[in-house]
Design an enzyme around this catalytic site. Structure first.
Site, PDB file in Angstrom:
ATOM      1  N   GLU A 213      -5.685  14.716 -57.216  1.00 35.02           N
ATOM      2  CA  GLU A 213      -4.488  14.263 -56.808  1.00 35.02           C
ATOM      3  C   GLU A 213      -3.266  13.932 -57.615  1.00 35.02           C
ATOM      4  O   GLU A 213      -2.295  13.856 -57.241  1.00 35.02           O
ATOM      5  CB  GLU A 213      -4.958  12.844 -55.909  1.00 35.02           C
ATOM      6  CG  GLU A 213      -5.639  11.657 -56.302  1.00 35.02           C
ATOM      7  CD  GLU A 213      -5.817  10.334 -55.860  1.00 35.02           C
ATOM      8  OE1 GLU A 213      -4.875  10.046 -55.080  1.00 35.02           O
ATOM      9  OE2 GLU A 213      -7.170  10.196 -55.580  1.00 35.02           O
ATOM     10  N   ARG A 282      -3.292   8.771 -67.025  1.00 35.46           N
ATOM     11  CA  ARG A 282      -3.630   7.677 -66.220  1.00 35.46           C
ATOM     12  C   ARG A 282      -3.502   6.416 -66.978  1.00 35.46           C
ATOM     13  O   ARG A 282      -4.436   6.101 -67.584  1.00 35.46           O
ATOM     14  CB  ARG A 282      -4.571   7.800 -65.070  1.00 35.46           C
ATOM     15  CG  ARG A 282      -4.441   6.516 -64.070  1.00 35.46           C
ATOM     16  CD  ARG A 282      -5.728   6.636 -63.112  1.00 35.46           C
ATOM     17  NE  ARG A 282      -5.533   5.660 -62.234  1.00 35.46           N
ATOM     18  CZ  ARG A 282      -6.068   4.260 -62.186  1.00 35.46           C
ATOM     19  NH1 ARG A 282      -6.585   4.075 -63.423  1.00 35.46           N
ATOM     20  NH2 ARG A 282      -5.836   3.513 -61.177  1.00 35.46           N
TER      21      ARG A 282
END
Length: 445
Positions: A213, A282
């Site tokens: 994603e 991230r």
């Protein structure tokens, strides 16, 4: 007291780099799914989609003696053979919402129209002639991208959303419209691509190609920003966000996007530091996101939709619920530069029975929105400082029709950073993951 950081701080989570293992995992899963496919599907999917083999067209190996005719074939013919068959979809199955993008070809020739099967015509007509699907599905007509060229085809890109709890109805619709006769693989991202994979296979006779994603998010936002928004800029910011009379939404040219901090606000929040198209990590995230806001509003106010929660928040006064710096100091906390209006304790006034009774549902909704937004802004600011990044792009469906949160984020980042950080937003805020899935289907870099 968390006022100096836009609200109560959250314990920082570890810097877990985004993984790309999903790509490798999907290979083995797809292989297993293929073994379970009906023979009719296995035979047709043994060649790449759009290769022409399904229609009896013989494919020659490059460099073979029989390839003389194909060598003279126009470039467009080669592109046509490589691209997948219609329809073209990208799917992002989130924890709260499902986002679907659909490419509607507008350059269909008379020959194609004649050869087109009824199920394909039915799907195109159903998706493009409606703005609502059932009681919860919505096509965001105002976001439609017109005259887009993808894989040599011209058409319009449509953006559709519906609640994740309605996914079974979507799969059933695919079955009813005989979608499996048109597709062997459906490109999907988000946690739901794992959760609903077996349902797609057993009910809809469809394989899901599961995509990471965060990879899809980055790919989608960079692509959409590059094509713009029907001649307008995709990216924008707010000037004078704290002044309701002077506040303006202005376009922002993201021609030099790197580095940027990407804050994706869905049910929860992920924060990414992006250094190039293929280099990102991230940084952290928080479980307090759009799902938290909506869930708490349902509990506190009895609302039943996200739009209703925002409408109530627009009429509320959060200062009746939150304890401010001035409620503690009687004014500013000058030593540390904390203004009296800053939130010292979210929902802090609710310790008082008298103030609980005086607070309306609208006040509670507003305070909930301010609490969640302040927390996200606080974490985003700290991440931007740590990563030495001054462009912060906020995306995700939490921001849909949520001007209050966007203006608050814009003002807070500018105020607490003394003008060093700029909060940026994007018109297609929640659809980038689905766009990235579509691009993967078409193999667009």
């Amino acid at each position: 007291m968390g006022a100096g950081r836009l609200g109560a701080p959250m314990e920082r989570q570890g810097r877990d780099a985004a993984t790309s293992a999903a790509a490798g995992e999907s290979v083995s899963v797809d292989a297993e799914a293929r073994r379970r496919e009906p023979l009719r599907r296995r035979a047709s999917s043994a060649v790449p989609p759009g290769s022409g083999a399904a229609e009896g067209v013989r494919r020659e190996r490059p460099g073979s003696l029989s390839g003389t005719a194909s060598a003279a074939r126009p470039r467009g013919e080669g592109l046509r053979k490589r691209r997948p068959l219609f329809p073209w979809f990208g799917l992002d199955i989130g924890g709260t919402l499902v986002k679907l993008v659909y490419f509607e070809p507008k350059d269909i020739t008379a020959e194609e129209e004649k050869e087109e099967v009824e199920s394909l015509k039915s799907i195109r007509k159903y998706l493009t002639s409606n703005v609502a699907y059932g009681s919860t599905g919505i096509r965001d007509v105002h976001l439609e991208l017109k005259d887009l060229t993808l894989c040599g085809r011209k058409g319009n890109l449509h953006f559709i959303r519906f609640p994740t709890h309605d996914m079974p109805a979507f799969i059933q619709m695919g079955k009813d419209k005989n979608f499996s006769s048109l597709h062997t693989v459906f490109c999907a991202t988000g946690g739901g691509s794992y959760k609903f994979e077996q349902d797609f296979l057993t009910i809809g006779d469809l394989q899901l190609r599961k995509l990471d994603e965060l990879d899809c998010l980055i790919k989608g936002i960079l692509y959409i920003d590059s094509v713009g928004f029907n001649g307008r800029s995709q990216c924008y910011y707010f000037e004078n966000p704290a002044d309701s009379e002077k506040c303006q939404k202005l376009p922002f040219d993201l021609k030099n996007p790197y580095p940027l901090l990407l804050v994706n606000i869905g049910s929860g929040v992920s924060i990414l530091a992006v250094y190039s198209k293929d280099n990102y990590k991230r940084v952290t995230g928080t479980s307090l996101g759009g799902g938290t806001f909506f869930g708490l509003c349902c509990l506190l106010t009895g609302c039943s939709t996200f739009e209703e929660a925002l409408e109530m928040a627009s009429r509320g006064d959060s200062t009746k619920v939150d304890k401010l710096v001035r409620d503690i100091y009687g004014g500013d906390y000058e030593r540390f530069g904390l203004p009296g209006w800053a939130v010292a304790s979210s929902f802090g006034n609710m310790m008082s029975k008298e103030k609980r009774e005086a607070a309306s549902k609208e006040d509670l909704a507003r305070a909930t929105l301010i609490t969640i937004t302040n927390n996200i802004g606080s974490i985003a600011r700290m991440c931007a400082l740590n990563e030495n990044i001054n462009q912060v792009v906020f995306v995700g469906n939490f921001l849909r029709v949520n001007t209050i949160a966007m203006r608050l984020l814009a003002y807070a980042l500018d105020y607490w950073s003394k003008g060093q950080l700029k909060a940026l937003f994007s018109e297609h805020e929640g659809y980038f993951g689905a766009v990235g899935a579509l691009l993967e289907l078409l193999k667009i870099p």
